[in-house]
Design an enzyme around this catalytic site. Structure first.
Site, PDB file in Angstrom:
ATOM      1  N   CYS A   1       0.829  -1.205   0.000  1.00  0.00           N
ATOM      2  CA  CYS A   1       0.000   0.000   0.000  1.00  0.00           C
ATOM      3  C   CYS A   1       0.872   1.267   0.000  1.00  0.00           C
ATOM      4  O   CYS A   1       1.629   1.499  -0.921  1.00  0.00           O
ATOM      5  CB  CYS A   1      -0.983  -0.029   1.165  1.00  0.00           C
TER       6      CYS A   1
ATOM      7  N   HIS B   1      -3.646  -4.551  -0.111  1.00  0.00           N
ATOM      8  CA  HIS B   1      -3.275  -5.080   1.201  1.00  0.00           C
ATOM      9  C   HIS B   1      -3.301  -6.600   1.130  1.00  0.00           C
ATOM     10  O   HIS B   1      -4.377  -7.211   1.259  1.00  0.00           O
ATOM     11  CB  HIS B   1      -4.259  -4.611   2.273  1.00  0.00           C
TER      12      HIS B   1
ATOM     13  N   GLU C   1      -2.448  -8.678   3.365  1.00  0.00           N
ATOM     14  CA  GLU C   1      -2.873  -9.220   4.663  1.00  0.00           C
ATOM     15  C   GLU C   1      -4.382  -9.141   4.851  1.00  0.00           C
ATOM     16  O   GLU C   1      -4.929  -9.738   5.788  1.00  0.00           O
ATOM     17  CB  GLU C   1      -2.143  -8.490   5.798  1.00  0.00           C
TER      18      GLU C   1
END
Length: 203
Positions: A80, A185, A187
Protein backbone atom coordinates in the site's frame (compact mmCIF):
# COMPACT_ATOMS: atom_id res chain seq x y z
CA UNK A 1 7.63 -21.62 13.11
CA UNK A 2 10.03 -21.13 10.20
CA UNK A 3 13.58 -20.05 10.94
CA UNK A 4 13.54 -17.54 8.07
CA UNK A 5 14.67 -14.14 9.34
CA UNK A 6 11.85 -11.86 8.21
CA UNK A 7 11.91 -8.24 9.38
CA UNK A 8 8.93 -5.90 9.18
CA UNK A 9 10.39 -2.41 9.04
CA UNK A 10 8.80 -0.29 11.75
CA UNK A 11 7.96 2.85 9.81
CA UNK A 12 5.81 4.28 12.58
CA UNK A 13 2.91 4.60 10.14
CA UNK A 14 1.41 1.14 9.69
CA UNK A 15 -0.84 -1.44 11.30
CA UNK A 16 2.05 -3.71 12.15
CA UNK A 17 -0.01 -6.19 14.15
CA UNK A 18 -2.14 -7.29 11.18
CA UNK A 19 0.93 -7.65 8.96
CA UNK A 20 2.76 -9.66 11.61
CA UNK A 21 -0.21 -11.95 12.15
CA UNK A 22 -0.55 -12.58 8.41
CA UNK A 23 2.96 -14.03 8.38
CA UNK A 24 2.46 -15.92 11.63
CA UNK A 25 -0.45 -17.71 9.97
CA UNK A 26 2.08 -18.88 7.38
CA UNK A 27 4.38 -20.28 10.05
CA UNK A 28 6.87 -17.39 10.14
CA UNK A 29 7.57 -15.32 13.24
CA UNK A 30 8.71 -11.91 11.93
CA UNK A 31 10.63 -9.32 13.89
CA UNK A 32 9.29 -5.75 13.89
CA UNK A 33 12.23 -3.36 14.01
CA UNK A 34 13.71 -0.09 12.82
CA UNK A 35 17.19 -1.07 14.04
CA UNK A 36 19.84 -0.98 11.32
CA UNK A 37 21.44 -4.21 12.53
CA UNK A 38 18.16 -6.12 12.27
CA UNK A 39 17.40 -4.73 8.82
CA UNK A 40 20.85 -5.56 7.43
CA UNK A 41 20.73 -9.08 8.89
CA UNK A 42 17.26 -9.93 7.55
CA UNK A 43 16.69 -12.61 4.93
CA UNK A 44 13.69 -10.65 3.66
CA UNK A 45 12.13 -7.26 4.42
CA UNK A 46 8.56 -5.94 4.57
CA UNK A 47 7.83 -2.21 4.21
CA UNK A 48 4.25 -1.50 5.34
CA UNK A 49 2.58 1.88 5.46
CA UNK A 50 -0.73 3.66 5.95
CA UNK A 51 -1.61 7.34 6.04
CA UNK A 52 -0.08 10.10 3.93
CA UNK A 53 3.12 10.06 1.91
CA UNK A 54 4.38 13.24 3.60
CA UNK A 55 4.03 11.74 7.09
CA UNK A 56 5.46 8.38 6.01
CA UNK A 57 8.56 9.83 4.35
CA UNK A 58 9.07 12.12 7.34
CA UNK A 59 9.01 9.08 9.62
CA UNK A 60 11.50 7.22 7.42
CA UNK A 61 13.87 10.18 7.52
CA UNK A 62 13.50 10.70 11.28
CA UNK A 63 14.27 7.02 11.90
CA UNK A 64 17.23 7.15 9.47
CA UNK A 65 15.67 4.35 7.41
CA UNK A 66 16.00 5.89 3.95
CA UNK A 67 19.63 4.85 3.28
CA UNK A 68 19.04 1.41 4.81
CA UNK A 69 16.10 0.70 2.49
CA UNK A 70 17.90 2.04 -0.57
CA UNK A 71 20.95 -0.10 0.19
CA UNK A 72 18.98 -3.31 0.89
CA UNK A 73 19.91 -6.22 -1.37
CA UNK A 74 17.65 -8.89 0.08
CA UNK A 75 14.07 -9.30 -1.26
CA UNK A 76 11.86 -6.46 -0.03
CA UNK A 77 8.07 -6.14 -0.35
CA UNK A 78 6.20 -2.89 0.24
CA UNK A 79 2.42 -2.81 0.88
CA UNK A 80 0.00 0.00 0.00
CA UNK A 81 1.68 3.25 1.10
CA UNK A 82 4.82 1.18 1.61
CA UNK A 83 4.81 0.50 -2.13
CA UNK A 84 4.21 4.17 -2.94
CA UNK A 85 7.23 5.20 -0.87
CA UNK A 86 9.39 3.00 -3.13
CA UNK A 87 8.63 5.19 -6.17
CA UNK A 88 10.59 8.20 -7.39
CA UNK A 89 8.15 10.86 -6.19
CA UNK A 90 4.57 11.42 -5.07
CA UNK A 91 1.99 14.09 -5.83
CA UNK A 92 0.49 13.57 -2.38
CA UNK A 93 1.74 16.77 -0.76
CA UNK A 94 0.30 19.84 0.96
CA UNK A 95 1.51 21.94 -1.98
CA UNK A 96 -0.23 21.30 -5.31
CA UNK A 97 2.74 22.66 -7.25
CA UNK A 98 5.33 20.41 -5.60
CA UNK A 99 6.27 16.75 -5.62
CA UNK A 100 7.45 14.77 -2.63
CA UNK A 101 10.74 12.92 -3.22
CA UNK A 102 10.38 9.26 -2.26
CA UNK A 103 12.87 6.39 -2.05
CA UNK A 104 13.50 6.34 -5.80
CA UNK A 105 13.87 2.56 -6.11
CA UNK A 106 10.95 1.80 -8.43
CA UNK A 107 10.65 3.99 -11.55
CA UNK A 108 7.57 6.14 -11.93
CA UNK A 109 5.58 8.64 -9.91
CA UNK A 110 2.63 8.35 -7.54
CA UNK A 111 -0.28 10.38 -8.86
CA UNK A 112 -3.81 11.20 -7.75
CA UNK A 113 -6.08 8.77 -9.57
CA UNK A 114 -8.26 10.36 -12.27
CA UNK A 115 -11.35 8.20 -11.94
CA UNK A 116 -14.09 10.33 -13.53
CA UNK A 117 -17.41 9.76 -11.76
CA UNK A 118 -16.07 6.93 -9.60
CA UNK A 119 -15.50 7.59 -5.91
CA UNK A 120 -12.19 8.09 -4.18
CA UNK A 121 -10.65 6.48 -2.29
CA UNK A 122 -10.62 3.33 -4.39
CA UNK A 123 -11.76 1.03 -1.59
CA UNK A 124 -12.70 -2.62 -1.81
CA UNK A 125 -12.04 -5.65 -3.98
CA UNK A 126 -10.72 -5.31 -7.50
CA UNK A 127 -9.08 -7.56 -10.06
CA UNK A 128 -5.45 -7.57 -11.08
CA UNK A 129 -4.16 -8.45 -14.55
CA UNK A 130 -0.86 -10.28 -15.04
CA UNK A 131 0.68 -12.84 -17.38
CA UNK A 132 1.00 -15.58 -14.71
CA UNK A 133 4.75 -16.01 -15.30
CA UNK A 134 6.43 -14.37 -12.29
CA UNK A 135 7.21 -16.52 -9.20
CA UNK A 136 5.64 -13.88 -6.92
CA UNK A 137 2.30 -14.63 -8.58
CA UNK A 138 2.60 -18.41 -8.72
CA UNK A 139 -0.79 -20.04 -8.17
CA UNK A 140 -2.61 -16.69 -8.41
CA UNK A 141 -4.77 -16.68 -11.56
CA UNK A 142 -5.00 -13.65 -13.80
CA UNK A 143 -8.10 -11.72 -12.74
CA UNK A 144 -7.80 -12.55 -9.02
CA UNK A 145 -9.36 -10.08 -6.59
CA UNK A 146 -7.34 -8.19 -3.96
CA UNK A 147 -8.37 -5.59 -1.38
CA UNK A 148 -7.45 -1.95 -2.10
CA UNK A 149 -7.71 1.30 -0.10
CA UNK A 150 -6.04 4.28 -1.80
CA UNK A 151 -6.52 7.51 -3.75
CA UNK A 152 -3.01 7.76 -5.21
CA UNK A 153 -1.31 5.16 -7.37
CA UNK A 154 1.80 4.41 -9.36
CA UNK A 155 1.41 4.97 -13.07
CA UNK A 156 1.96 1.95 -15.30
CA UNK A 157 5.68 1.70 -16.07
CA UNK A 158 8.27 -0.82 -17.21
CA UNK A 159 8.36 -1.97 -13.57
CA UNK A 160 4.68 -2.98 -13.59
CA UNK A 161 4.28 -6.68 -12.84
CA UNK A 162 0.48 -6.59 -12.50
CA UNK A 163 -2.04 -3.85 -13.23
CA UNK A 164 -5.51 -2.93 -12.06
CA UNK A 165 -8.19 -0.63 -13.48
CA UNK A 166 -10.32 1.84 -11.57
CA UNK A 167 -11.33 4.46 -14.09
CA UNK A 168 -7.71 4.41 -15.24
CA UNK A 169 -5.08 1.65 -15.34
CA UNK A 170 -2.53 1.73 -12.52
CA UNK A 171 0.21 -0.48 -11.14
CA UNK A 172 -1.07 -3.12 -8.72
CA UNK A 173 2.31 -4.86 -8.33
CA UNK A 174 5.71 -3.41 -9.22
CA UNK A 175 9.11 -5.10 -9.43
CA UNK A 176 12.60 -3.63 -9.69
CA UNK A 177 15.62 -5.86 -9.01
CA UNK A 178 15.17 -7.24 -5.46
CA UNK A 179 12.27 -4.92 -4.62
CA UNK A 180 8.53 -5.55 -4.98
CA UNK A 181 5.54 -3.36 -4.24
CA UNK A 182 1.86 -4.24 -3.86
CA UNK A 183 -0.66 -1.39 -3.94
CA UNK A 184 -3.30 -3.60 -2.30
CA UNK A 185 -3.27 -5.08 1.20
CA UNK A 186 -2.18 -8.73 0.95
CA UNK A 187 -2.87 -9.22 4.66
CA UNK A 188 -6.54 -8.31 4.04
CA UNK A 189 -6.96 -10.17 0.74
CA UNK A 190 -7.88 -13.64 1.92
CA UNK A 191 -6.43 -16.76 0.32
CA UNK A 192 -4.84 -15.01 -2.67
CA UNK A 193 -3.18 -12.48 -0.38
CA UNK A 194 -1.79 -15.28 1.76
CA UNK A 195 -0.55 -17.03 -1.37
CA UNK A 196 1.29 -13.90 -2.51
CA UNK A 197 2.98 -13.60 0.90
CA UNK A 198 3.93 -17.28 0.79
CA UNK A 199 5.37 -16.82 -2.69
CA UNK A 200 7.43 -13.88 -1.42
CA UNK A 201 8.80 -16.02 1.40
CA UNK A 202 9.83 -18.62 -1.17
CA UNK A 203 11.67 -16.23 -3.51
Amino acid sequence: MSTQNLVIIDTGCANLASVRMAFERLGVSPKVSCDARDIRAADKLILPGVGTAVAAMSNLNERELVPLIREARQPLLGFCLGMQMLAQASEETMNESAELPCLGIIPGKIKLMEVGTLRLPHMGWNQIAHDETHPLLKGIPNGSYFYFVHSYALEVTQATLASCDYGVPFTAIAHQDNVFGAQFHPERSGAVGARLLQNFLEL
